[in-house]
Scaffold this motif. Structure first.
Motif, PDB file in Angstrom:
ATOM      1  N   ILE A 100      -8.138 -10.616 -13.030  1.00  7.11           N
ATOM      2  CA  ILE A 100      -7.305 -11.043 -11.821  1.00  7.11           C
ATOM      3  C   ILE A 100      -5.978 -10.829 -11.972  1.00  7.11           C
ATOM      4  CG2 ILE A 100      -7.307 -13.507 -12.537  1.00  7.11           C
ATOM      5  CD1 ILE A 100      -7.721 -11.833  -8.608  1.00  7.11           C
ATOM      6  N   GLY A 101      -5.426 -10.994 -13.056  1.00 10.15           N
ATOM      7  CA  GLY A 101      -3.925 -10.843 -13.354  1.00 10.15           C
ATOM      8  C   GLY A 101      -3.724  -9.366 -12.907  1.00 10.15           C
ATOM      9  N   LEU A 102      -4.441  -8.343 -13.568  1.00  9.13           N
ATOM     10  CA  LEU A 102      -4.535  -7.108 -13.481  1.00  9.13           C
ATOM     11  C   LEU A 102      -4.501  -6.689 -11.935  1.00  9.13           C
ATOM     12  CD1 LEU A 102      -4.048  -4.047 -14.475  1.00  9.13           C
ATOM     13  CD2 LEU A 102      -6.549  -4.052 -15.142  1.00  9.13           C
ATOM     14  N   ALA A 103      -5.434  -7.246 -11.361  1.00 14.67           N
ATOM     15  CA  ALA A 103      -5.706  -7.097  -9.706  1.00 14.67           C
ATOM     16  C   ALA A 103      -4.282  -7.394  -8.947  1.00 14.67           C
ATOM     17  CB  ALA A 103      -6.956  -7.880  -9.381  1.00 14.67           C
ATOM     18  N   CYS A 104      -3.759  -8.577  -9.388  1.00 16.94           N
ATOM     19  CA  CYS A 104      -2.803  -8.725  -8.637  1.00 16.94           C
ATOM     20  C   CYS A 104      -1.584  -8.140  -8.744  1.00 16.94           C
ATOM     21  CB  CYS A 104      -2.269 -10.372  -9.122  1.00 16.94           C
ATOM     22  SG  CYS A 104      -3.225 -11.514  -8.580  1.00 16.94           S
ATOM     23  N   LEU A 105      -1.144  -7.566 -10.174  1.00 20.46           N
ATOM     24  CA  LEU A 105      -0.370  -6.438 -10.299  1.00 20.46           C
ATOM     25  C   LEU A 105      -0.712  -5.213  -9.460  1.00 20.46           C
ATOM     26  CD1 LEU A 105      -0.080  -6.618 -14.318  1.00 20.46           C
ATOM     27  CD2 LEU A 105       1.947  -7.164 -12.914  1.00 20.46           C
ATOM     28  N   LEU A 106      -1.714  -4.743  -9.458  1.00 22.88           N
ATOM     29  CA  LEU A 106      -1.888  -3.659  -8.798  1.00 22.88           C
ATOM     30  C   LEU A 106      -1.603  -3.683  -7.342  1.00 22.88           C
ATOM     31  CD1 LEU A 106      -5.315  -2.438 -10.569  1.00 22.88           C
ATOM     32  CD2 LEU A 106      -3.126  -1.343 -10.801  1.00 22.88           C
ATOM     33  N   ALA A 107      -2.189  -4.827  -6.711  1.00 27.05           N
ATOM     34  CA  ALA A 107      -1.851  -5.005  -5.392  1.00 27.05           C
ATOM     35  C   ALA A 107      -0.385  -5.208  -5.180  1.00 27.05           C
ATOM     36  CB  ALA A 107      -2.838  -6.333  -4.939  1.00 27.05           C
ATOM     37  N   ALA A 108       0.400  -5.758  -5.978  1.00 28.81           N
ATOM     38  CA  ALA A 108       1.651  -6.025  -5.589  1.00 28.81           C
ATOM     39  C   ALA A 108       2.362  -4.442  -5.689  1.00 28.81           C
ATOM     40  CB  ALA A 108       2.255  -7.173  -6.678  1.00 28.81           C
ATOM     41  N   LEU A 109       1.865  -3.983  -6.468  1.00 32.20           N
ATOM     42  CA  LEU A 109       2.720  -2.490  -6.800  1.00 32.20           C
ATOM     43  C   LEU A 109       2.441  -1.554  -5.888  1.00 32.20           C
ATOM     44  CD1 LEU A 109       3.915  -0.398  -8.980  1.00 32.20           C
ATOM     45  CD2 LEU A 109       1.475   0.213  -9.500  1.00 32.20           C
ATOM     46  N   LEU A 110       1.139  -1.698  -4.968  1.00 27.86           N
ATOM     47  CA  LEU A 110       0.811  -0.880  -4.040  1.00 27.86           C
ATOM     48  C   LEU A 110       1.483  -1.479  -2.679  1.00 27.86           C
ATOM     49  CD1 LEU A 110      -2.707  -0.047  -4.836  1.00 27.86           C
ATOM     50  CD2 LEU A 110      -0.905   1.557  -4.917  1.00 27.86           C
ATOM     51  N   ALA A 159       4.053  -3.187  -2.339  1.00 28.98           N
ATOM     52  CA  ALA A 159       5.587  -3.073  -2.327  1.00 28.98           C
ATOM     53  C   ALA A 159       5.975  -1.684  -2.163  1.00 28.98           C
ATOM     54  CB  ALA A 159       6.096  -3.748  -3.451  1.00 28.98           C
ATOM     55  N   GLY A 160       5.227  -0.629  -2.170  1.00 28.58           N
ATOM     56  CA  GLY A 160       5.636   0.850  -2.030  1.00 28.58           C
ATOM     57  C   GLY A 160       5.532   1.706  -3.421  1.00 28.58           C
ATOM     58  N   GLY A 161       4.905   0.979  -4.317  1.00 31.04           N
ATOM     59  CA  GLY A 161       4.766   1.781  -5.687  1.00 31.04           C
ATOM     60  C   GLY A 161       5.889   2.341  -6.525  1.00 31.04           C
ATOM     61  N   GLY A 162       7.093   2.150  -6.145  1.00 30.82           N
ATOM     62  CA  GLY A 162       8.260   2.707  -6.898  1.00 30.82           C
ATOM     63  C   GLY A 162       8.236   4.183  -6.889  1.00 30.82           C
ATOM     64  N   SER A 163       8.877   4.625  -8.151  1.00 29.29           N
ATOM     65  CA  SER A 163       8.765   5.985  -8.420  1.00 29.29           C
ATOM     66  C   SER A 163       8.573   6.248  -9.812  1.00 29.29           C
ATOM     67  CB  SER A 163      10.068   6.613  -7.965  1.00 29.29           C
ATOM     68  OG  SER A 163      11.200   6.030  -8.774  1.00 29.29           O
ATOM     69  N   SER A 195       6.887  -2.165 -12.970  1.00 30.69           N
ATOM     70  CA  SER A 195       7.600  -2.427 -11.779  1.00 30.69           C
ATOM     71  C   SER A 195       7.055  -3.261 -10.725  1.00 30.69           C
ATOM     72  CB  SER A 195       7.716  -1.021 -10.996  1.00 30.69           C
ATOM     73  OG  SER A 195       6.638  -0.430 -10.434  1.00 30.69           O
ATOM     74  N   ALA A 196       5.846  -3.863 -11.082  1.00 32.03           N
ATOM     75  CA  ALA A 196       5.162  -4.697  -9.937  1.00 32.03           C
ATOM     76  C   ALA A 196       5.684  -6.338 -10.487  1.00 32.03           C
ATOM     77  CB  ALA A 196       3.681  -4.742 -10.206  1.00 32.03           C
ATOM     78  N   THR A 197       6.529  -6.272 -11.360  1.00 32.02           N
ATOM     79  CA  THR A 197       6.900  -7.841 -12.006  1.00 32.02           C
ATOM     80  C   THR A 197       8.383  -8.113 -11.452  1.00 32.02           C
ATOM     81  OG1 THR A 197       7.922  -6.716 -14.218  1.00 32.02           O
ATOM     82  CG2 THR A 197       5.609  -7.541 -14.019  1.00 32.02           C
ATOM     83  N   ASN A 198       9.040  -7.149 -10.606  1.00 33.20           N
ATOM     84  CA  ASN A 198      10.342  -7.390 -10.009  1.00 33.20           C
ATOM     85  C   ASN A 198      10.535  -7.170  -8.773  1.00 33.20           C
ATOM     86  OD1 ASN A 198      11.453  -7.672 -12.899  1.00 33.20           O
ATOM     87  ND2 ASN A 198      11.166  -5.650 -13.031  1.00 33.20           N
ATOM     88  N   GLY A 199      11.268  -8.119  -8.122  1.00 33.39           N
ATOM     89  CA  GLY A 199      11.711  -7.845  -6.646  1.00 33.39           C
ATOM     90  C   GLY A 199      10.647  -8.262  -5.666  1.00 33.39           C
ATOM     91  N   LEU A 200      10.503  -7.547  -4.745  1.00 37.95           N
ATOM     92  CA  LEU A 200       9.401  -7.882  -3.671  1.00 37.95           C
ATOM     93  C   LEU A 200       8.085  -7.823  -4.442  1.00 37.95           C
ATOM     94  CD1 LEU A 200       8.288  -8.531  -0.801  1.00 37.95           C
ATOM     95  CD2 LEU A 200       8.477  -5.916  -0.302  1.00 37.95           C
ATOM     96  N   ALA A 201       7.770  -6.895  -5.229  1.00 36.65           N
ATOM     97  CA  ALA A 201       6.308  -6.824  -5.890  1.00 36.65           C
ATOM     98  C   ALA A 201       6.181  -8.023  -6.799  1.00 36.65           C
ATOM     99  CB  ALA A 201       6.197  -5.558  -6.658  1.00 36.65           C
ATOM    100  N   GLY A 202       7.191  -8.265  -7.560  1.00 37.78           N
ATOM    101  CA  GLY A 202       7.061  -9.584  -8.445  1.00 37.78           C
ATOM    102  C   GLY A 202       6.834 -10.977  -7.353  1.00 37.78           C
ATOM    103  N   ARG A 203       7.483 -10.960  -6.270  1.00 34.47           N
ATOM    104  CA  ARG A 203       7.194 -12.336  -5.614  1.00 34.47           C
ATOM    105  C   ARG A 203       5.937 -12.242  -5.021  1.00 34.47           C
ATOM    106  NH1 ARG A 203      12.503 -10.845  -3.857  1.00 34.47           N
ATOM    107  NH2 ARG A 203      11.735  -9.897  -1.796  1.00 34.47           N
ATOM    108  N   LEU A 204       5.328 -11.001  -4.661  1.00 36.02           N
ATOM    109  CA  LEU A 204       3.947 -10.982  -4.139  1.00 36.02           C
ATOM    110  C   LEU A 204       2.865 -11.149  -5.318  1.00 36.02           C
ATOM    111  CD1 LEU A 204       4.270  -7.725  -2.049  1.00 36.02           C
ATOM    112  CD2 LEU A 204       3.840 -10.064  -1.015  1.00 36.02           C
ATOM    113  N   CYS A 205       3.204 -10.767  -6.411  1.00 36.96           N
ATOM    114  CA  CYS A 205       2.322 -10.758  -7.520  1.00 36.96           C
ATOM    115  C   CYS A 205       2.121 -12.257  -7.984  1.00 36.96           C
ATOM    116  CB  CYS A 205       2.670  -9.999  -8.832  1.00 36.96           C
ATOM    117  SG  CYS A 205       1.621 -10.082 -10.169  1.00 36.96           S
ATOM    118  N   GLU A 247      12.893   0.583   1.760  1.00 37.77           N
ATOM    119  CA  GLU A 247      12.405   0.113   0.675  1.00 37.77           C
ATOM    120  C   GLU A 247      13.696  -0.434  -0.295  1.00 37.77           C
ATOM    121  OE1 GLU A 247      10.196   3.231  -1.434  1.00 37.77           O
ATOM    122  OE2 GLU A 247       9.533   4.080   0.244  1.00 37.77           O
ATOM    123  N   LEU A 248      14.783  -0.330   0.190  1.00 33.45           N
ATOM    124  CA  LEU A 248      16.054  -0.835  -0.410  1.00 33.45           C
ATOM    125  C   LEU A 248      15.825  -2.377  -0.935  1.00 33.45           C
ATOM    126  CD1 LEU A 248      18.974   1.347   1.148  1.00 33.45           C
ATOM    127  CD2 LEU A 248      17.877   1.562  -1.267  1.00 33.45           C
TER     128      LEU A 248
END
Length: 842
Positions: free
Chosen positions: A460-470, A472-476, A487-497, A267-268
């Motif tokens: 659909i924007g909310l769905a993309c945020l939820l999908a990316a969050l999950l 990418a691992g959900g963070g903490s 946390s779904a707007t940065n890093g890997l989650a952000g790219r997926l979103c 996850e790093l």
């Protein structure tokens, strides 16, 4: 640097094989250079006309190897050499060698089954047996057979022990390379039993103490390391992120501040992973705390010492609840060898194993493949998109777990991704193109349909945020998903979103959808993805999921006040009765009458009521295993039968008259199945799963539990066999064996697959060998009895018994039973069931 690796000696033969061979198996131990020098050399071989894809099990290894090889070629990543992992790619138009993670290959084949421009696929570290490895190899073999005869497949492993590659690729050429690893001194230091009041388990505290000791020269030498090894850096293997963070905190307070303390897990960020692998300045020591990402295909500079916890965190799927449970398990001997080898990659090393040498001998030889114990939902969806109706129709190294696969197909159908014939639906095709995990892809497509219908693009924007969050691992942090959307707007989650938003034609930034997020829409979208994880509060005991699993939150969590939840992320924990919720959303009850009403259904049930001592019928509105409301129902004879079936299913077969004869029939059928796999299956598990087939016909006149327990289960099970099967069973595995004395000696069978014949020793005289059953494939174990019917000996080899142990038996028994025969030559003496005098008179 690559020219001196042992794999170089193999390259001329490998190159020569490419002229005629399209399947190659390479066995090359740790340090041989198979992951580096081999693909590096191939870049300049004219025999390879096209791109080379090399699969690595882990992202950190893929990026590390690609970066190292590009540096050796004095090029930037993306020139001749690049990598492709989920959410990140450094590949150019002229890239000839792509280091990719395993799941990438499956997508590439699905999108272009001809793999245009690809000349070779190398499967590195195939012994790790990840699901995506097995599937990628299976699809590549099918592509090679049907579309691309010129495609070269290379399977590489540190060891081929327990790996059925040669059965899967019988015509492949096998090449073996020497390894290059320096000697590693192995020492054992098991944790002593102690009472530990800290937040860390005993073994982890012990590990912290051992690492602290090894980072002090005198203590390290006392433990078995040399002075040179004690001056180097240390790699510690732990089961997961949680233990790494705990140990990092422990060591921060105890190690010299000049020692670098670096974590390494999946996850790093890429920069954090690179920092753990990178060389350090002369004289500087580092301690790397790693999961098994460092077990293979990865050389960490400067490591001379390894400390191995001996643990891994393994996910095992429970098909009854469709839930994956994470458990702490011992590693295998193969894994222990791989981990120890990390200390000897660059010089002589030292490995401290935190268990005993006796326990080392008891470890499993190799790890269990994921296909035997993991959830198969994603694999089944990939197979369906490859027009396969059963995973075992693919050329797999190991057959798929049948129960896990059945659950996967059932869920795919309930999500409307495949139809009853296991063909991908239009909805399924849309979902597959998104590249998300199965449940989240379904949610994204459903959200898009609803957004268009309602004219609400924020859905659909909310769905993309939820999908990316999950994904990418959900963070903490908070367990409330609404508090974690940022946390779904940065890093890997952000790219997926951003990728998914673009797929749906939305150019807005991910963070722009956060203000409009509300509890009702969030719960609805998550319920689309996780209908089996809608949860109902059950007082002080947490929540009950629709799949029947109990879950709990921290006692201080505000979500405990909710009546309903949708649980997006949780884990069943080994040794605990309820799972731990990591991420959830409160679900407004009104959704169950509105957008989520399709999840609820009425059903008629009948159950035995202990307090009333009778069957009671009800009409229930259910969401999975959750009962939302119920209405009494008149009890019909059909409902009464269903009620008794439910009673047996819940209580188990022990409530029936399963006497010894019924058990013997089960054992006999089990042994027959080992000889003929399609013979009747009467195991407890199968019987419980098919009560309606074999038991229901005999319940029409049953009115109470007493009558249920009086049923002759042996006769019922015998009737369930066809007449030819009954005849065959009697012929193969009789219940009695005719002795020469006229006695029909009983033959007993057991769960271990043995047949035991109990008879007095004097009646077995003259028998040269133990009887043979099952067409000569099962030797009877003789239980020889005294004249008083007490056991004297147990032997499957009667001839050896007469020639050896019988002598001692004879000495002891002659004095105790002088009236009975104890001959000196038992194998050539007439048997008898009478006393010596009566036998002589006859």
């Amino acid at each position: 640097m690559l020219d001196n690796l042992p794999i170089q000696a193999l390259l001329p033969e490998l190159r020569a094989q490419l002229a005629s061979q399209r399947q190659l198996i390479i066995e090359a131990p740790t340090g041989a250079g198979k992951s580096t020098a081999l693909p590096f050399a191939m870049l300049d071989w004219p025999e390879i006309d096209g791109r080379i894809l090399m699969l690595e099990p882990r992202r950190v290894a893929a990026r590390s190897i690609a970066g190292f090889l590009a540096k050796q070629r004095q090029q930037a990543l993306g020139d001749d050499i690049g990598f492709r992992v989920r959410g990140e790619s450094k590949v150019g138009r002229n890239t000839k060698l792509e280091i990719i993670t395993e799941g990438i290959l499956t997508r590439m084949i699905q999108q272009d089954p001809t793999l245009d421009g690809v000349a070779m696929i190398i499967f590195d570290e195939i012994h790790e047996r990840h699901l995506s490895t097995d599937l990628g190899l299976a699809l590549a073999l099918e592509v090679q057979e049907s579309l691309r005869e010129d495609l070269t497949l290379v399977a590489m492993s540190a060891t081929l022990q327990g790996l059925p590659l040669e059965q899967l690729m019988p015509n492949a050429s096998k090449l073996v390379s020497e390894g290059r690893s320096f000697p590693v001194t192995i020492a054992y230091q098991a944790a002593k039993t102690q009472t530990n009041a800290s937040y860390m388990p005993d073994w982890l505290s012990h590990m912290g103490r051992m690492i602290s000791a090894l980072m002090q020269p005198d203590s390290a030498i006392a433990l078995g390391a040399s002075a040179e090894q004690a001056a180097g850096s240390l790699l510690a293997f732990l089961p997961g992120k949680r233990e790494i963070l705990q140990l990092q905190e422990y060591l921060t307070e105890r190690l010299d501040s000049a020692i670098l303390l670096l974590p390494l897990y999946g996850e790093l960020t890429a920069a954090e992973q690179d920092a753990a692998i990178a060389p350090v300045a002369n004289g500087v020591q580092k301690v790397v705390l790693s999961t098994n990402v460092a077990e293979s295909s990865l050389t960490i500079d400067g490591i001379t010492m390894v400390v191995d916890s001996g643990y891994k965190r393994q996910a095992s799927f429970n098909p009854k609840t469709a839930v994956t449970r994470l458990g702490l398990k011992r590693i295998s001997q193969a894994s222990a060898t791989q981990r120890a080898g990390r200390a000897g990659r660059l010089s002589a090393g030292f490995c401290l194993r935190l268990w005993s040498s006796e326990e080392q001998a008891r470890l499993m030889a190799a790890d269990e493949p994921e296909i035997a114990c993991s959830e198969l939902l994603g694999m089944a969806f990939d197979a369906a998109n490859w027009s396969v109706k059963s995973l075992n129709d693919l050329p797999l190294l190991t057959p798929a777990n049948a129960a896990n696969e059945a659950v996967a197909w059932q869920l795919l159908q309930s999500l409307e991704l495949v139809d009853a014939q296991r063909n991908v639906t239009a909805h399924g095709k849309q979902a597959y193109q998104l590249g998300a995990s199965v449940r989240l892809a379904h949610m994204l497509v459903k959200a898009n349909e609803l957004a268009q219908k309602r004219q609400q693009p924020q859905l659909i924007g909310l769905a993309c945020l939820l999908a990316a969050l999950l994904e990418a691992g959900g963070g903490s942090g908070s367990s409330d998903v609404l508090n974690r959307l940022a946390s779904a707007t940065n890093g890997l989650a952000g790219r997926l979103c951003r990728n998914w938003l673009q797929r749906f034609g939305i150019k807005d930034a991910p963070q722009s959808f956060i203000p409009a997020a509300n509890r009702s829409d969030t719960a609805m979208l998550l319920a689309f993805a996780f209908p089996d994880r809608v949860a109902m509060a059950r007082g002080q005991q947490g929540f009950l999921l629709a799949n029947g699993t109990g879950v709990m939150l921290d006692s201080s969590d505000p979500l405990n006040q909710a009546d309903w939840l949708v649980v997006a992320d949780f884990q069943e924990q080994q040794g605990r009765s309820a799972g731990r919720v990591w991420l959830a959303c409160e679900l407004p009850a009104a959704l169950l009458q509105q957008e989520l009403s399709y999840l609820c259904h009425w059903q008629e049930v009948a159950q035995w009521q202990e307090e009333r001592g009778r069957i009671q019928a009800e009409r229930q509105l259910c969401l999975g295993k959750l009962v939302l409301k119920s209405e009494p129902l008149a009890l019909s004879s059909e409902m009464r039968v269903r009620g008794f079936l439910d009673y047996v299913a819940r209580k188990g077969l022990a409530v029936l008259n399963f006497d010894e004869r019924a058990r013997q029939l089960q054992f006999r059928c089990a042994i027959a199945r080992s000889h003929q796999p399609d013979f009747a299956d009467l195991t407890d598990e199968t019987l419980l799963g098919s009560l309606a087939d074999w038991l229901a016909p005999y319940l029409n006149d049953v009115q109470n539990i007493g009558q249920l327990k009086a049923l002759n289960i042996y006769a019922i099970l015998l009737d369930s066999l066809s007449w030819p099967q009954r005849q065959q069973l009697q012929q193969w595995l009789p219940e009695h064996w005719p002795m020469a004395t006229g006695t029909n000696a009983p033959v007993r069978y057991d769960a271990a697959g043995r047949a035991l014949l109990s008879v007095r020793l004097q009646e077995a005289l003259g028998m040269a060998h133990s009887p043979q059953l099952l067409d000569g494939k099962l030797t009877v174990t003789m239980e020889l009895l005294s004249p008083a019917q007490r056991p004297l000996a147990l032997t499957p080899d009667l001839a050896s018994f007469w020639a050896g142990p019988y002598v001692e038996v004879k000495k002891e028994m002659r004095g105790r039973y002088p009236k009975h025969l104890w001959p000196d030559d038992p194998a050539n003496t007439q048997p008898t069931k009478f006393t010596k005098k009566r036998t002589l008179n006859q």
